[in-house]
Structures are given as C-alpha cells and as structure tokens.
Design a protein around this motif. Structure first.
Motif, PDB file in Angstrom:
ATOM      1  N   GLY A 281       0.782  -1.225   0.000  1.00  0.00           N
ATOM      2  CA  GLY A 281       0.000   0.000   0.000  1.00  0.00           C
ATOM      3  C   GLY A 281       0.815   1.276   0.000  1.00  0.00           C
ATOM      4  N   HIS A 282       2.119   1.168  -0.092  1.00  0.00           N
ATOM      5  CA  HIS A 282       2.954   2.366  -0.050  1.00  0.00           C
ATOM      6  C   HIS A 282       3.481   2.800  -1.420  1.00  0.00           C
TER       7      HIS A 282
ATOM      8  N   PRO B 195       1.234   5.735  -3.286  1.00  0.00           N
ATOM      9  CA  PRO B 195       1.390   7.097  -2.723  1.00  0.00           C
ATOM     10  C   PRO B 195       2.829   7.610  -2.781  1.00  0.00           C
ATOM     11  N   LEU B 196       3.809   6.728  -2.684  1.00  0.00           N
ATOM     12  CA  LEU B 196       5.197   7.172  -2.886  1.00  0.00           C
ATOM     13  C   LEU B 196       5.397   7.666  -4.313  1.00  0.00           C
TER      14      LEU B 196
END
Lengths: 232, 76
Positions: free
Chosen positions: A117-118, A121-122
């Motif tokens: 889930g990162h 957004p990164l």
C-alpha cells in the motif's frame, strides 16, 4: 540460452534466472504473475539503464508488491543492473537479494517494499517532485489487485487525478487474489476518480507495451490492469 | 508557534529551490502566498494523512527536501 555471463540476456533466460533463486516457494504465484509485465517494462517501456541508475532524468519504477521478487531480480540481472552471480544467494544472510527488495542494497531498486500500500502514494510524491523540478520522467508503479485493499491507495488515487499527474502510471497485476472482489473490476475505482484505464492480457507483450506507452493527450494519470491467471 | 513555523518554512521555500512543503489542509491558508510564488513546491493533499507522509517520502526520492506539516494528533 545465452551465457550467464552475458550482460544482456533475453526473455527466454528469465525462468532459468528465476530458478537460481530458491527458498521462497510460497510466493511462487505472486512471483510469476509479474514476470511478463516486468520484462516488457524494462525491455520496451522505461527510459532506464544499468549505466544510468543515478541519472535524475531517468524514469522511475516502483515495485510496490515487494513479496515474490524473484522475477524482478531476474530482470535486473538480465538487464545488467546486478550480477547474475547474486541470484543463487537469494535470501541468504549476507545476500543483497532479500525476500523483499532493499533500495539501499540493490542497484536499480528505487524503493524498499513489502509492506503493501505504499508504492502508489510514494509514486505520487515522486511524480510531484519530478514535475516541480521540470523533469519529464515517468513514474511507473506495479501493484497487485489485492494490494489495492490497502486504504492508503484510495487517498492516492483520488489525489493523483485531481493533481493532473499524467506522468504517473499504475500497472495493476490482477490475478484475482483479493479476498473481497472489487465490484465492476478494480479499474472502476480509478475511472471514477478521473484516471485513464485499460485492461489487457498480462501475458501479451505487444498488448502490454501498447498500453504502457506514454499517453500525452490528457492530464489524467494512467492505469493498466494486467490480467493474469488466478492465483491458486 | 505555528506562525513562526509558517514564516520560517516560507523563507526556506524562497531560499532553496529543493524545499517543498506538504500539507493536509492544516495551515493551508498560511501558505497561500508561498504556493503562488512557488507552484509545485507547496502541495496540499487534502485531509489525507497517509498520503501526506508518503508524498513527502516520494518527493525526497527525487532529491527534494520536503517539510511535512500537520497537527501531531492527526497522524497518531
């Protein structure tokens, strides 16, 4: 097969390169689902090369689905980012090639991943950073369909379209592994937010290359759903 | 304290082209003028604290120096 010492290997060499990496068989399904997408990205789509891993203008690729990294390491070896000799050390105590990729240990790896889930957004942040610096590089992030369960993606999906991040592409490898299926297909979540979205056969190199080519006709970020056989 | 922070962060934006400020609505009005002066380097993601932190990390990956701002209670 070409020799393993050849710096530039081909698609047919990837499975032998994967076979050198043993010990993480529980992630076989997660591994093989991404093989063709990874190859097409590195062979035809991304503007990156082993000689330019620090070039500020390079395209960025974020493997958000960090579990099952064997095909990623195989592609990095085939393209000369890492030595083929490293592959047999996969998962070893002293090996740079862990069960999740580490950006501090592996040339060409842009983000350490594994906690899902990162990546998306990164990638939004990276796309903003490149745009603020006047660089036209693309940011491509690979996620899994079940990974989109993570709520952090929802925050990123809405914002990326609102911010007009056309340099951002999400390639979602869909092997139907989400426990609770997204009604209407996961692309509907992106389309309603304003993304350009297509679904292609995740094993068809020509279709993948066409879908992953840069779209410049709008400010919308891009989603490519790469559908592969369901995880067993 | 917030006034001092905003003034200092705006000074940094003026002085260093690698500095960016990332907001999640909190204090956004205090950065309106700086946002107009430095488009692209003042980013308000709305009420999205997970995105706030990851956008800061992503900006840093491209060589920028992000300042990520909200109330502490919002990210606990």
């Amino acid at each position: 097969m070409q020799t393993m010492t050849d710096k530039r290997l081909g698609y047919d060499d990837l499975r032998p390169l994967m076979a050198l990496q043993t010990g993480d068989e529980k992630h076989d399904a997660a591994s093989t689902s991404t093989l063709d997408v990874l190859w097409v990205l590195y062979d035809e789509v991304l503007d990156i090369a082993a000689e330019r891993v620090d070039d500020p203008a390079r395209d960025r690729f974020f493997l958000s689905k960090g579990h099952g990294p064997r095909p990623y390491y195989a592609v990095l070896a085939a393209k000369g980012f890492i030595p083929v000799d490293w592959l047999a050390t996969f998962g070893g105590f002293d090996s740079p090639l862990g069960y999740h990729p580490d950006r501090n240990l592996i040339p060409g790896v842009e983000v350490s991943s594994g906690s899902l889930g990162h990546g998306l957004p990164l990638a939004v942040g990276a796309a903003l950073g490149l745009r603020a610096q006047g660089m036209g590089a693309r940011v491509v992030v690979l996620v899994g369909d079940a990974e989109l369960d993570e709520g952090s993606n929802a925050e990123a999906i809405e914002f990326a379209a609102a911010a007009g991040l056309s340099a951002l592409t999400v390639v979602a490898v869909d092997n139907s592994s989400a426990t609770w299926e997204w009604r209407g297909g996961l692309e509907t979540r992106f389309e309603v937010a304003g993304w350009h979205a297509v679904r292609v056969d995740g094993r068809d190199h020509t279709a993948l290359a066409g879908a992953l080519a840069r779209h410049t006709e709008s400010e919308a970020p891009n989603l490519v759903v790469a559908e592969v056989e369901a995880a067993s | 304290m917030r006034e001092r922070f905003a003034a200092t962060a705006c000074e940094l934006l003026d002085q260093d082209r690698s500095v960016a400020v990332v907001l999640a609505d909190i204090s956004a009005s205090m950065f309106a003028e700086a946002a107009a002066r430095h488009p692209g380097r003042v980013v308000n993601v709305g009420i999205r604290e997970q995105l706030l932190v990851n956008v800061g990390a992503g900006l840093a990956l491209t060589g920028m120096r992000p300042v990520v701002h909200t109330f502490a209670v919002a990210v606990e």
